[in-house]
Scaffold this motif. Structure first.
Motif, PDB file in Angstrom:
ATOM      1  N   THR A 113     -22.727 -19.948  40.767  1.00 46.32           N
ATOM      2  CA  THR A 113     -22.529 -18.502  40.840  1.00 46.32           C
ATOM      3  C   THR A 113     -23.233 -17.785  39.695  1.00 46.32           C
ATOM      4  O   THR A 113     -23.848 -16.721  39.884  1.00 46.32           O
ATOM      5  CB  THR A 113     -21.024 -18.162  40.817  1.00 46.32           C
ATOM      6  OG1 THR A 113     -20.394 -18.776  41.938  1.00 46.32           O
ATOM      7  CG2 THR A 113     -20.794 -16.664  40.862  1.00 46.32           C
ATOM      8  N   GLU A 114     -23.175 -18.374  38.510  1.00 50.19           N
ATOM      9  CA  GLU A 114     -23.772 -17.739  37.334  1.00 50.19           C
ATOM     10  C   GLU A 114     -25.297 -17.889  37.288  1.00 50.19           C
ATOM     11  O   GLU A 114     -25.998 -17.029  36.749  1.00 50.19           O
ATOM     12  CB  GLU A 114     -23.145 -18.341  36.072  1.00 50.19           C
ATOM     13  CG  GLU A 114     -21.663 -18.016  35.921  1.00 50.19           C
ATOM     14  CD  GLU A 114     -20.970 -18.852  34.860  1.00 50.19           C
ATOM     15  OE1 GLU A 114     -19.887 -18.457  34.400  1.00 50.19           O
ATOM     16  OE2 GLU A 114     -21.501 -19.939  34.496  1.00 50.19           O
ATOM     17  N   LEU A 115     -25.798 -18.982  37.850  1.00 48.08           N
ATOM     18  CA  LEU A 115     -27.239 -19.243  37.786  1.00 48.08           C
ATOM     19  C   LEU A 115     -28.031 -18.521  38.884  1.00 48.08           C
ATOM     20  O   LEU A 115     -29.217 -18.221  38.690  1.00 48.08           O
ATOM     21  CB  LEU A 115     -27.506 -20.745  37.879  1.00 48.08           C
ATOM     22  CG  LEU A 115     -27.190 -21.568  36.621  1.00 48.08           C
ATOM     23  CD1 LEU A 115     -27.217 -23.057  36.933  1.00 48.08           C
ATOM     24  CD2 LEU A 115     -28.170 -21.245  35.494  1.00 48.08           C
ATOM     25  N   LYS A 116     -27.416 -18.264  40.020  1.00 49.74           N
ATOM     26  CA  LYS A 116     -28.147 -17.668  41.141  1.00 49.74           C
ATOM     27  C   LYS A 116     -28.860 -16.365  40.768  1.00 49.74           C
ATOM     28  O   LYS A 116     -30.052 -16.206  41.082  1.00 49.74           O
ATOM     29  CB  LYS A 116     -27.206 -17.443  42.323  1.00 49.74           C
ATOM     30  CG  LYS A 116     -27.018 -18.675  43.192  1.00 49.74           C
ATOM     31  CD  LYS A 116     -26.162 -18.373  44.412  1.00 49.74           C
ATOM     32  CE  LYS A 116     -26.090 -19.594  45.334  1.00 49.74           C
ATOM     33  NZ  LYS A 116     -25.229 -19.342  46.519  1.00 49.74           N
ATOM     34  N   PRO A 117     -28.205 -15.413  40.080  1.00 51.26           N
ATOM     35  CA  PRO A 117     -28.922 -14.178  39.719  1.00 51.26           C
ATOM     36  C   PRO A 117     -30.095 -14.437  38.774  1.00 51.26           C
ATOM     37  O   PRO A 117     -31.121 -13.759  38.858  1.00 51.26           O
ATOM     38  CB  PRO A 117     -27.840 -13.340  39.042  1.00 51.26           C
ATOM     39  CG  PRO A 117     -26.544 -13.896  39.512  1.00 51.26           C
ATOM     40  CD  PRO A 117     -26.788 -15.355  39.701  1.00 51.26           C
TER      41      PRO A 117
END
Length: 316
Positions: free
Chosen positions: A304-308
């Motif tokens: 979730t944190e890496l996707k952006p």
């Protein structure tokens, strides 16, 4: 007088030879087969071989101590992000100053390097640990990390002297299992993840974080960011998951650490919990190592944190 000196020398030669042979056997045991360092050496080369075999880019390279090695579900992260994931986590006592240069050469253009340093590394004042010298020697890069000469020589000499406890354990292993074993002797997966779960036998307590990031660690990670960028990669930092205290002092130190890390590179963590966990069932044998279920939850958070960050990189 000369004859007496010659006789004395002849008398001492067998002792020197015996000492040399004993030291060599101890060195072989510690570095190549039997001692804990030997298993750590083998694990490192296994992970490096995995990194060299994956040529597709971009890749996600996960770096750190055992707080990275034992906390990642690379298969889940790879499936969700759609890029190869390689777990290059090693062992905290190697020290930040040795861990980082031991992996930087594997960074390729387009790679994302996720550094997850446990607080053992973040709070350290010189970047060196108990295994800094020995690890550099074991992987064929003696002095890696700029270890002072006196410390280096003392610790190299000690490599030829196995501890009584280690030798006793190896003797029991040989008698009961027919081979030597160690903490890091278990095989890793094709992505570098551990394949064996180690569970804690002692009582738990919540780990306090007594200080914030040291000046040395801040500067070394800042330098690592420059090294990664020079390779054409992108550094991302993450606070580690830890079964930790929720006292004001701990929370303040973690907040300060996160603020400093964010000055270096994008820093990911849960803003509410600061990655301090209170569900002890997630944890395996230490305050950082995770059970399989904990690794899945942790992996989902990282995705979730890496996707952006990955999307932003692809848009540029």
């Amino acid at each position: 007088m000369n004859e007496q000196k010659s006789k004395t020398i002849r008398t001492l030669i067998p002792w020197f030879l015996a000492t040399g042979v004993a030291w060599s056997l101890g060195f072989f045991y510690n570095v190549y087969y039997g001692g804990e360092l030997s298993w750590l050496r083998r694990m490192y080369f296994q992970k490096i071989a995995i990194a060299e075999s994956v040529t597709e880019t971009p890749r996600l390279l996960i770096v750190g101590g055992s707080g990275a090695h034992y906390t990642i579900d690379s298969d889940l992260i790879e499936q969700e992000l759609g890029i190869p994931v390689i777990n290059l986590g090693l062992d905290g006592p190697i020290g930040l100053d040795v861990i980082l240069p031991s992996v930087i050469d594997r960074v390729k253009p387009g790679d994302i390097v996720l550094l997850i340093p446990e607080y053992l590394l973040l709070l350290d004042n010189d970047g060196l640990g108990d295994r800094s010298t020995s690890f550099g020697v074991a992987i064929g890069r003696p002095g890696l990390g700029g270890i002072p000469v006196k410390q280096f020589l003392q610790e190299v000499i000690a490599l030829g002297i196995p501890s009584l406890r280690a030798v006793a354990k190896s003797g029991v292993d040989a008698a009961t299992q027919g081979e030597f074993t160690g903490y890091y002797s278990d095989p890793v997966s094709d992505k570098g993840d551990p394949t064996v779960v180690k569970e804690r036998q002692q009582d738990w307590w919540k780990l306090p974080i007594k200080n914030s990031i040291s000046q040395h660690s801040f500067e070394r990670i800042l330098q690592f960011n420059e090294e990664v960028e020079a390779k054409g990669g992108k550094l991302v930092l993450s606070l580690p998951w830890v079964y930790g205290s929720d006292t004001k002092r701990t929370l303040k130190n973690v907040e300060i650490t996160a603020d400093y890390l964010s000055k270096i590179a994008p820093t990911i963590y849960d803003r509410e919990s600061l990655n301090i966990q209170d569900n002890v069932s997630y944890f395996a044998d230490t305050h950082y190592h995770l059970m399989p279920e904990g690794r899945k939850v942790r992996a989902e958070q990282l995705v979730t944190e890496l996707k952006p960050i990955i999307k932003s990189g692809n848009d540029n």
